[in-house]
Write an enzyme that holds these catalytic residues in place. Structure first.
Site, PDB file in Angstrom:
ATOM      1  CB  ILE A 137       5.370  11.601 -30.419  1.00 18.29           C
ATOM      2  CG1 ILE A 137       4.846  12.360 -29.202  1.00 18.29           C
ATOM      3  CG2 ILE A 137       6.676  10.880 -30.088  1.00 18.29           C
ATOM      4  CD1 ILE A 137       4.449  11.436 -28.061  1.00 18.29           C
ATOM      5  CE  LYS A 196       0.526  10.546 -27.725  1.00 24.87           C
ATOM      6  NZ  LYS A 196      -0.408  10.003 -26.730  1.00 24.87           N
TER       7      LYS A 196
END
Length: 483
Positions: free
Chosen positions: A239, A276
């Site tokens: 991520i 993110k």
């Protein structure tokens, strides 16, 4: 109305057990911030949130795109003509245009060196939901996954709480730069077998949370070989893939397996999100990308419990399909992350605070061993309480990440503005200077900023780990936001 002392017996054991992971210093820091949040003018003495791994450095680029593309939203006059189609029920496979755009975006983040099949993309409500989804597909209650330390504290919630899966730490330490070794993996795997624990797989985070480092190609090959030989799964949490801001270049497991002659690709699964990479945690876009057909089919059945809204899919499909925007965003985000990282780490260096070398992520792995009264986890938590209560910074102690040695702390730097960074660094300068009895130069940020730290008295409003009673008043939970 709260539950009475005997009311917990009316609820499920899963809902009321203590395996959600909230009773830890990691989440206690969040509660301290929630009770007394910093504001530059309204509350300049409040707690600064440095425990939140959010990327807020490129919101202006997103806002500009939204202004220039009103048709992407069904909530504007330009896009409202698509309202009925998007607002109606959608198949839980997801909008085809969204899955295609997401697959292309994942490829761009990885330098175009690998392609992704839109039909293998399974949606979920953020990486939290994606992590739980893949556990439901791969493991039964009581089964275990190996996970190298230090690792994200939320894994206890995401992977274990409702699934009944357990985590087995693979201990790594600073003596070899926290590298995941084959020997450590084999030792943890063997010990689990001796204890009659059924190991279903290995979980890795690349780039690492909390280290902010990327795995090299040879290490990834070694990990893939290990899971192939033992016929267990490899779940790769990627991520933070688009948060790499300096060399070495990011290498995804997807690149490694396409170059390996002998690889059981059906054992490989990737977790991705936009929380993110794009700074969209509120959009709750989580992705499981599996090379296993059965997992994809099972995952889509599970994804109906946590779909990404059709409105969100519709807008992001348009945004992620804008190749010029995506290319510019990824480049500018990397540049801004590097600049912020350099600014913050130089501030630490000014007061002789070292940190683990990193090239990715939204945080630093800060070394405060020299400030511990003794090299124990008790001393680590004692110092952490001082930092929370007196320095008023919410940083996260390494023990909450299952770190095998005391004195490490994760501190996030991308979720606050430049002015707040200066306030945080000033607080650190004053505190460290006081601890080491050194003169400290404090930079001025605003006239009404006053920094004062009392002697080491601990505010009991910040709880120690595992001290929350199930019958105590329950504050708003930070679990849904913590990362």
């Amino acid at each position: 109305m709260g539950l009475g002392n005997n009311s917990y017996q009316l609820l499920s054991k899963i809902a009321t057990n203590d395996k959600h992971g909230e009773n830890s210093a990691y989440f206690d820091g969040w509660k301290a911030y929630d009770r007394n949040p910093f504001h530059p003018t309204k509350n300049p003495q409040g707690v600064i949130q440095m425990g939140l791994a959010e990327n807020q450095l490129c919101f202006d680029l997103i806002e500009e795109w939204i202004r220039n593309n009103p048709k992407a939203s069904i909530c504007t006059p330009d896009g409202v003509h698509q309202f009925r189609d998007i607002a109606n029920f959608q198949d839980y496979h997801g909008l085809p245009e969204f899955r295609s755009a997401m697959a292309n975006f994942m490829s761009k983040v990885r330098g175009g060196r690998v392609t992704f099949d839109p039909d293998r993309i399974v949606m979920s409500g953020g990486a939290t939901g994606a992590n739980e989804l893949i556990m439901f597909c791969l493991a039964d209650p009581g089964d275990a996954f190996l996970v190298p330390t230090p690792y994200y504290p939320g894994f206890v919630r995401d992977l274990c709480w409702r699934t009944g899966v357990q985590l087995i730490p693979v201990h790594c330490d600073s003596s070899n730069n926290f590298k995941i070794t084959r020997e450590a993996l084999e030792e943890a795997y063997k010990k689990a077998q001796e204890n009659n624990i059924n190991v279903k797989g290995l979980i890795i985070t690349n780039p690492s949370n909390p280290l902010g480092t990327t795995l090299d190609r040879e290490t990834l090959k070694s990990l893939v070989s290990f899971i192939n030989e033992n016929n267990i799964h490899l779940v790769c949490d990627e991520i933070y893939a688009a948060t790499v801001f300096s060399s070495p270049e990011y290498v995804s497991v997807s690149e490694v397996i396409q170059d390996m002659k002998f690889c059981k690709t059906e054992l490989i699964h990737i977790v991705s999100s936009l929380s993110k990479d794009m700074g969209f945690p509120g959009f709750r876009v989580g992705i499981v990308y599996s090379y296993n057909d059965t997992v994809v089919n099972c995952g889509r059945k599970m994804s109906s419990f946590g779909l990404v809204s059709s409105q969100t899919q519709h807008m992001l499909a348009s945004m992620l399909s804008d190749e010029n925007f995506v290319a510019n965003y990824l480049e500018e985000s990397s540049t801004r992350l590097a600049k912020r990282h350099n600014k913050f780490t130089k501030g630490l260096e000014e007061v002789n605070i070292s940190r683990f070398p990193s090239n990715a992520g939204l945080f630093c792995w800060m070394n405060l061993k020299s400030l511990l009264e003794e090299q124990t986890f008790e001393a680590e938590l004692k110092l952490w309480r001082v930092i929370i209560n007196e320095v008023k910074l919410n940083v996260s102690p390494g023990s909450s990440f299952n770190c095998s040695e005391p004195g490490w702390y994760r501190v996030c730097f991308a979720n606050i503005d430049d002015g707040t960074v200066e306030v945080a660094l000033n607080r650190i300068r004053v505190f460290v200077g006081k601890e080491r009895k050194e003169p400290v130069q404090v930079k001025r940020w605003q006239q009404n900023l006053r920094l004062s730290f009392s002697s080491r008295r601990f505010d009991e409003s910040v709880m120690s780990p595992h001290m929350m009673s199930p019958h105590s008043p329950i504050p708003p939970s930070p679990l849904v936001r913590a990362t």
